[in-house]
Design a protein around this motif. Structure first.
Motif, short mmCIF file in Angstrom:
data_model
loop_
_atom_site.label_atom_id
_atom_site.label_comp_id
_atom_site.label_asym_id
_atom_site.label_seq_id
_atom_site.Cartn_x
_atom_site.Cartn_y
_atom_site.Cartn_z
N GLY A 91 0.79 -1.22 0.00
CA GLY A 91 0.00 0.00 0.00
C GLY A 91 0.83 1.27 0.00
N ALA A 92 2.16 1.14 -0.10
CA ALA A 92 3.05 2.30 -0.05
C ALA A 92 3.24 2.91 -1.43
CB ALA A 92 4.39 1.90 0.54
N SER A 93 3.77 4.13 -1.45
CA SER A 93 4.08 4.83 -2.70
C SER A 93 5.50 4.49 -3.14
CB SER A 93 3.96 6.34 -2.50
OG SER A 93 2.65 6.68 -2.12
N VAL A 94 5.77 4.77 -4.42
CA VAL A 94 7.06 4.47 -5.02
C VAL A 94 7.63 5.74 -5.65
CG1 VAL A 94 8.27 3.13 -6.79
CG2 VAL A 94 6.42 2.08 -5.50
N ASP A 95 8.92 5.93 -5.49
CA ASP A 95 9.65 6.94 -6.27
C ASP A 95 10.98 6.33 -6.67
OD1 ASP A 95 10.24 9.28 -7.57
OD2 ASP A 95 10.18 10.55 -5.81
N PHE A 96 11.70 7.02 -7.52
CA PHE A 96 12.91 6.47 -8.10
C PHE A 96 14.07 7.44 -7.95
CE2 PHE A 96 9.22 4.84 -10.35
CZ PHE A 96 9.41 3.46 -10.26
N VAL A 97 15.28 6.88 -7.98
CA VAL A 97 16.51 7.67 -7.96
C VAL A 97 17.27 7.32 -9.23
CG1 VAL A 97 18.65 8.17 -6.73
CG2 VAL A 97 16.58 7.58 -5.44
N ASP A 98 17.63 8.31 -10.00
CA ASP A 98 18.26 8.07 -11.30
C ASP A 98 19.61 7.36 -11.13
OD1 ASP A 98 18.29 8.00 -14.04
OD2 ASP A 98 18.38 10.18 -14.32
N THR A 99 20.11 6.85 -12.24
CA THR A 99 21.24 5.93 -12.21
C THR A 99 22.57 6.59 -12.54
OG1 THR A 99 20.68 5.33 -14.50
CG2 THR A 99 19.83 3.92 -12.75
N ASP A 100 23.63 5.89 -12.17
CA ASP A 100 24.98 6.32 -12.48
C ASP A 100 25.27 6.07 -13.96
OD1 ASP A 100 27.89 6.84 -11.25
OD2 ASP A 100 28.04 5.23 -12.73
N PRO A 101 25.87 7.02 -14.67
CA PRO A 101 26.08 6.85 -16.11
C PRO A 101 27.08 5.76 -16.46
CG PRO A 101 27.12 8.88 -15.34
CD PRO A 101 26.29 8.36 -14.21
N LYS A 341 6.53 10.31 -15.88
CA LYS A 341 6.49 10.62 -17.32
C LYS A 341 7.89 10.55 -17.91
CE LYS A 341 6.80 15.59 -16.41
NZ LYS A 341 7.17 15.37 -15.00
N PRO A 342 8.00 10.43 -19.24
CA PRO A 342 9.31 10.47 -19.88
C PRO A 342 10.06 11.76 -19.53
CG PRO A 342 7.64 9.75 -21.43
CD PRO A 342 6.90 10.20 -20.20
N GLY A 343 11.35 11.60 -19.29
CA GLY A 343 12.17 12.74 -18.91
C GLY A 343 12.40 12.85 -17.42
N ASP A 344 11.66 12.09 -16.61
CA ASP A 344 11.81 12.18 -15.16
C ASP A 344 13.18 11.67 -14.70
OD1 ASP A 344 9.35 13.31 -14.73
OD2 ASP A 344 8.36 11.45 -14.08
N PHE A 345 13.68 10.63 -15.34
CA PHE A 345 14.95 10.02 -14.94
C PHE A 345 15.79 9.80 -16.20
CE2 PHE A 345 11.59 8.88 -11.99
CZ PHE A 345 12.10 9.43 -10.82
N PRO A 346 16.41 10.86 -16.68
CA PRO A 346 17.03 10.85 -18.01
C PRO A 346 18.16 9.85 -18.19
CG PRO A 346 17.53 12.89 -16.85
CD PRO A 346 16.47 12.20 -16.06
N GLU A 347 18.93 9.59 -17.14
CA GLU A 347 20.04 8.65 -17.30
C GLU A 347 19.54 7.24 -17.51
OE1 GLU A 347 23.41 7.65 -18.40
OE2 GLU A 347 23.27 9.72 -17.66
N ALA A 348 18.53 6.83 -16.76
CA ALA A 348 17.94 5.51 -16.95
C ALA A 348 17.30 5.40 -18.33
CB ALA A 348 16.91 5.22 -15.86
N GLU A 349 16.67 6.47 -18.79
CA GLU A 349 16.06 6.46 -20.11
C GLU A 349 17.11 6.41 -21.21
OE1 GLU A 349 13.05 9.58 -20.40
OE2 GLU A 349 12.58 9.27 -18.28
N ARG A 350 18.24 7.07 -20.99
CA ARG A 350 19.34 7.03 -21.96
C ARG A 350 19.89 5.60 -22.06
NH1 ARG A 350 22.14 10.67 -19.68
NH2 ARG A 350 21.01 12.36 -20.71
N CYS A 351 20.02 4.95 -20.91
CA CYS A 351 20.49 3.56 -20.92
C CYS A 351 19.53 2.67 -21.68
CB CYS A 351 20.65 3.08 -19.47
SG CYS A 351 21.36 1.43 -19.31
N TYR A 352 18.26 2.84 -21.46
CA TYR A 352 17.24 2.06 -22.17
C TYR A 352 17.36 2.23 -23.68
CZ TYR A 352 12.55 0.89 -23.94
OH TYR A 352 11.49 0.40 -24.66
N ALA A 353 17.65 3.44 -24.12
CA ALA A 353 17.74 3.75 -25.55
C ALA A 353 18.97 3.16 -26.20
CB ALA A 353 17.72 5.26 -25.75
#
Length: 382
Positions: A91-101, A341-353
């Motif tokens: 029942g808890a909320s979730v947030d994220f911390v972006d990743t090391d490049p 939304k897209p752009g919230d964690f740019p390093e993780a999104e860059r890795c995905y790409a």
């Protein structure tokens, strides 16, 4: 097809499972405690609680740390969804911390900045779940120091990292965390078919997780609210789940654990060889760390984002069973509905790409590895 991962099943594994099938116990017998003892010994941990999946282990770990509604859990966006879903189960909320490049693991500096901001806002997380992506431990000394400073609990998601080490200490020893979770899915370092475990130095946490995996039921008179009626008696003292591991799975896991060091040494040798073979190709090799000895569950390269899909599809067409780890969790529809939304964690999104997981498993031959590199070189030059 050369798969990105593959289990190694030998006669001793088959014999171990057959012995259980011929025994008096298929579940809740002696094989599960034996597997737990092997895990605790390998990880340098006081306690191991075996369950039917790493997802279940994450869930009971959160529950044992009293994660509830109105609490928050932070994890890496570059992980499988289970690392975040365990919070939602409570029942808890979730947030994220972006990743090391470099390592693609949760970034301690970004964590520090985010904790500082959250502390000022009075919205600190209750639990942080650093994920040891591909078998490489996060910088747990830095993360543990921040957790102590801000009074936050830590669960290491080491689903990829059994057999790895951090600062010469086995992953799972929990030197900088409360609980560490392992996975024994078939493509992981060792397998029990399906399965997971929660490691902890804390006897009270271990006892509670053991109870939670079995409906919240106890047969220990010291844990009951009133005296037992007789030798048959049990009490459900809290809400739990049926997350027990079977003796069949545990027997397979114990047989595999006897080869843990062999598997990790071979994975490291293959990773080193990939580093040499790929050094002249236009790819970014996996990041390494001076503080960790990776279990090398995955070997993740990064390629030009503009050609990412074409290279991925081209390799599969050539019989190379590549995969992608991971689609950032915050981009999944469920979590977009939570406001991400897209752009919230740019390093993780860059890795995905850019990321492609190329084949790596202990029984992979040098000839197979050469075939992977040749196919990759051909795709990069096409």
């Amino acid at each position: 097809m050369i798969p990105y991962g593959r289990q190694d099943i030998r006669q001793e594994d088959i014999d171990a499972v057959t012995d259980v099938l011929r025994s008096d116990f298929l579940t809740q017998g002696p094989a599960v405690p034996a597997f737990e003892a092997a895990l605790a010994n390998a990880a340098g941990s006081a306690h191991a609680v075996a369950v039917n999946s790493a997802t279940s282990a994450l869930h009971i770990a959160c529950a044992a740390l009293d994660l509830e509604a109105d609490d928050m859990l932070w994890t890496s966006p570059n992980t499988f969804v289970a690392s975040a879903n365990c919070a939602r189960y409570c029942g808890a909320s979730v947030d994220f911390v972006d990743t090391d490049p470099v390592t693609a693991n949760l970034c301690p500096q970004r964590l520090e900045d985010k904790l500082h901001t959250a502390d000022k806002a009075g919205r600190l997380p209750k639990i942080i779940v650093p994920v040891h992506l591909a078998g490489l431990s996060c910088d747990m000394e830095a993360i543990g120091a921040l957790a102590r400073k801000y009074d936050v609990r830590v669960i290491e998601d080491a689903s990829h990292a059994v057999g790895g080490r951090y600062a010469d200490t086995p992953v799972g020893a929990c030197q900088h965390s409360d609980i560490t979770v392992f996975s024994f899915h078939p493509v992981k370092i060792v397998t029990s078919g399906e399965g997971g475990a929660a490691m902890t130095p804390d006897s009270a946490l271990a006892e509670r997780m053991a109870r939670l995996r079995s409906h919240g039921i106890t047969r220990d008179p010291n844990e009951m609210t009133h005296a037992p009626d007789g030798p048959w008696y049990y009490q459900m003292v809290e809400l739990g789940w049926n997350y027990r591991m079977t003796d069949i799975a545990a027997a397979l896991g114990s047989a595999q654990m006897a080869r843990l060091d062999e598997y990790v040494i071979r994975r490291n040798a293959l990773a080193d060889r990939y580093d040499q073979l790929l050094s002249d190709l236009p790819v970014t090799l996996p990041g390494r760390s001076d503080h960790a000895y990776s279990a090398w569950h995955l070997y993740v390269i990064r390629v030009n984002a503009a050609r990412h899909r074409a290279i991925f599809e081209g390799l599969r067409a050539r019989g190379i069973g590549v995969n992608l780890h991971y689609i950032p969790v915050h981009l999944q529809p469920y979590y977009r509905a939570q406001g991400f939304k897209p752009g919230d964690f740019p390093e993780a999104e860059r890795c995905y790409a850019e990321a492609i997981s190329i084949p790596l498993f202990p029984m992979m031959t040098d000839a197979m590895q050469d075939e992977v590199v040749e196919a990759l070189a051909a795709e990069l030059s096409s």
